[in-house]
Enzyme design. Structure first.
Site, PDB file in Angstrom:
ATOM      1  NE  ARG A 104      36.265  88.826  37.889  1.00 18.60           N
ATOM      2  CZ  ARG A 104      35.446  89.543  38.548  1.00 18.60           C
ATOM      3  NH1 ARG A 104      34.549  90.073  38.118  1.00 18.60           N
ATOM      4  NH2 ARG A 104      35.877  90.006  39.915  1.00 18.60           N
ATOM      5  CB  THR A 108      30.862  83.053  32.958  1.00 16.67           C
ATOM      6  OG1 THR A 108      32.057  82.564  33.887  1.00 16.67           O
ATOM      7  CG2 THR A 108      30.453  81.948  32.063  1.00 16.67           C
ATOM      8  CG  ASP A 200      46.696  94.075  42.459  1.00 17.50           C
ATOM      9  OD1 ASP A 200      45.937  93.748  41.412  1.00 17.50           O
ATOM     10  OD2 ASP A 200      47.329  92.985  43.040  1.00 17.50           O
ATOM     11  CG  ASP A 203      50.158  94.534  40.652  1.00 10.71           C
ATOM     12  OD1 ASP A 203      50.623  93.247  40.295  1.00 10.71           O
ATOM     13  OD2 ASP A 203      49.165  95.079  39.923  1.00 10.71           O
TER      14      ASP A 203
HETATM   15  N1  URA Z   1      41.789  92.628  45.031  1.00  9.82           N
HETATM   16  C1  URA Z   1      43.042  93.655  45.548  1.00  9.82           C
HETATM   17  O1  URA Z   1      44.256  93.351  45.446  1.00  9.82           O
HETATM   18  N2  URA Z   1      42.536  94.676  45.860  1.00  9.82           N
HETATM   19  C2  URA Z   1      41.344  95.246  45.837  1.00  9.82           C
HETATM   20  O2  URA Z   1      41.084  96.309  46.311  1.00  9.82           O
HETATM   21  C3  URA Z   1      40.297  94.394  45.674  1.00  9.82           C
HETATM   22  C4  URA Z   1      40.850  93.141  45.159  1.00  9.82           C
END
Ligand code: URA
Length: 209
Positions: A104, A108, A200, A203
Site C-alpha cells: 500500500r 495515496t 492478521d 502473521d
Molecule cells: N488482513 C488480515 O490479515 N486480517 C484482517 O482482519 C484484515 C486484513
C-alpha cells in the site's frame, strides 16, 4: 453482478471456528487453513464443464465424464494467499500458480504491484484469485485489475472471511467476478481488521507475531 457464494458446509464452519480462535497455534492454524481451502476448492470447482469420453472397462465400453474446457490457474495474493494454495492443489494438481505481490502506497493508500509472475498461458486459464481476508477489497480489486490488464477474463475470487465492505467494493469494481467465502463477518474496524475475523492472516500463518 457476480455471484456471492458462502461455503457453509458444516466441516468448513467447524474448522473456521478453530481458525478464528486466538489460542490456536501456528501449526494447527496452517493445517486448518489448508483443510478449509481443500473443502472450498470442492465448491469453487462445481461448475467446471465436463465432456464425454469412451472408456473400456474390463466388462464393456461405456461413456464417462472427464473435465474439459479451460485449465485452472491459482493466483495467491502475497503473502497470506500462499496459505491456501496447497489445499486447492490437492484437488486440482494440474493447476498452475501465479503470484501477485502488492503493497500500500503510504501517501495515496492505493495498492501498488511489486511482484507479478504469471503462467505464460494465463489468458487461456480460468483463474482463482486467493486471499484469506477480503477486508477493504483494495488488494483483491488491484489483483483482479492486474490480471485483466494482462488479458485475463475468467476470474473468481476465493477468501476465507469477508467484510461486507470488501464484498461491496469488489462487486462494484468487478461485477463479472464470482466471490467464494467461508464467512461474511460484521464490519471493518478502524485499524482495517475484519471483526470478529481472525486477526492478521499472514502473521498467524507464518508465525510472525
Ligand atoms: N488482513 C488480515 O490479515 N486480517 C484482517 O482482519 C484484515 C486484513
Amino acid at each position: 453482478m457476480g455471484k456471492l457464494f458462502v461455503c457453509d458446509h458444516p466441516l468448513i464452519q467447524h474448522k473456521l471456528t478453530y481458525i478464528r480462535d486466538e489460542s490456536t497455534l501456528t501449526k494447527d492454524f496452517r493445517e486448518l487453513v489448508d483443510e478449509v481451502s481443500t473443502l472450498m476448492a470442492y465448491e469453487i470447482t462445481r461448475d467446471i464443464p465436463l465432456e464425454t469420453v469412451q472408456v473400456k472397462t474390463p466388462v464393456t465400453t461405456t461413456d464417462c465424464k472427464v473435465i474439459s474446457g479451460r485449465m485452472l490457474g491459482l493466483i495467491p495474493i502475497l503473502r497470506a494467499g500462499l496459505g491456501m494454495v496447497d489445499g486447492i492443489l490437492r484437488l486440482v494438481p494440474a493447476a498452475k500458480v501465479g503470484h501477485i505481490g502488492l503493497y500500500r502506497d503510504p501517501e495515496t493508500l492505493e495498492p501498488v504491484e511489486y511482484y507479478v509472475k504469471l503462467p505464460t498461458d494465463v489468458q487461456e486459464r480460468e483463474l482463482i484469485v486467493i486471499d484469506p481476508m477480503l477486508a477493504t477489497g483494495g488488494s483483491a480489486n488491484a489483483a483482479i485489475t492486474a490480471l485483466k490488464s494482462r488479458g485475463c477474463s475468467q476470474i473468481k475470487l476465493m477468501c476465507l472471511i469477508a467484510a461486507p465492505e470488501g464484498i461491496h467494493a469488489v462487486q462494484q469494481t468487478h461485477p463479472d467476478v464470482d466471490i467464494y467465502v467461508a464467512a461474511i463477518d460484521d464490519y471493518l474496524n478502524d485499524h482495517g481488521y475484519i471483526v470478529p475475523g481472525l486477526g492478521d492472516a499472514g502473521d498467524r500463518l507464518f508465525g510472525t507475531k
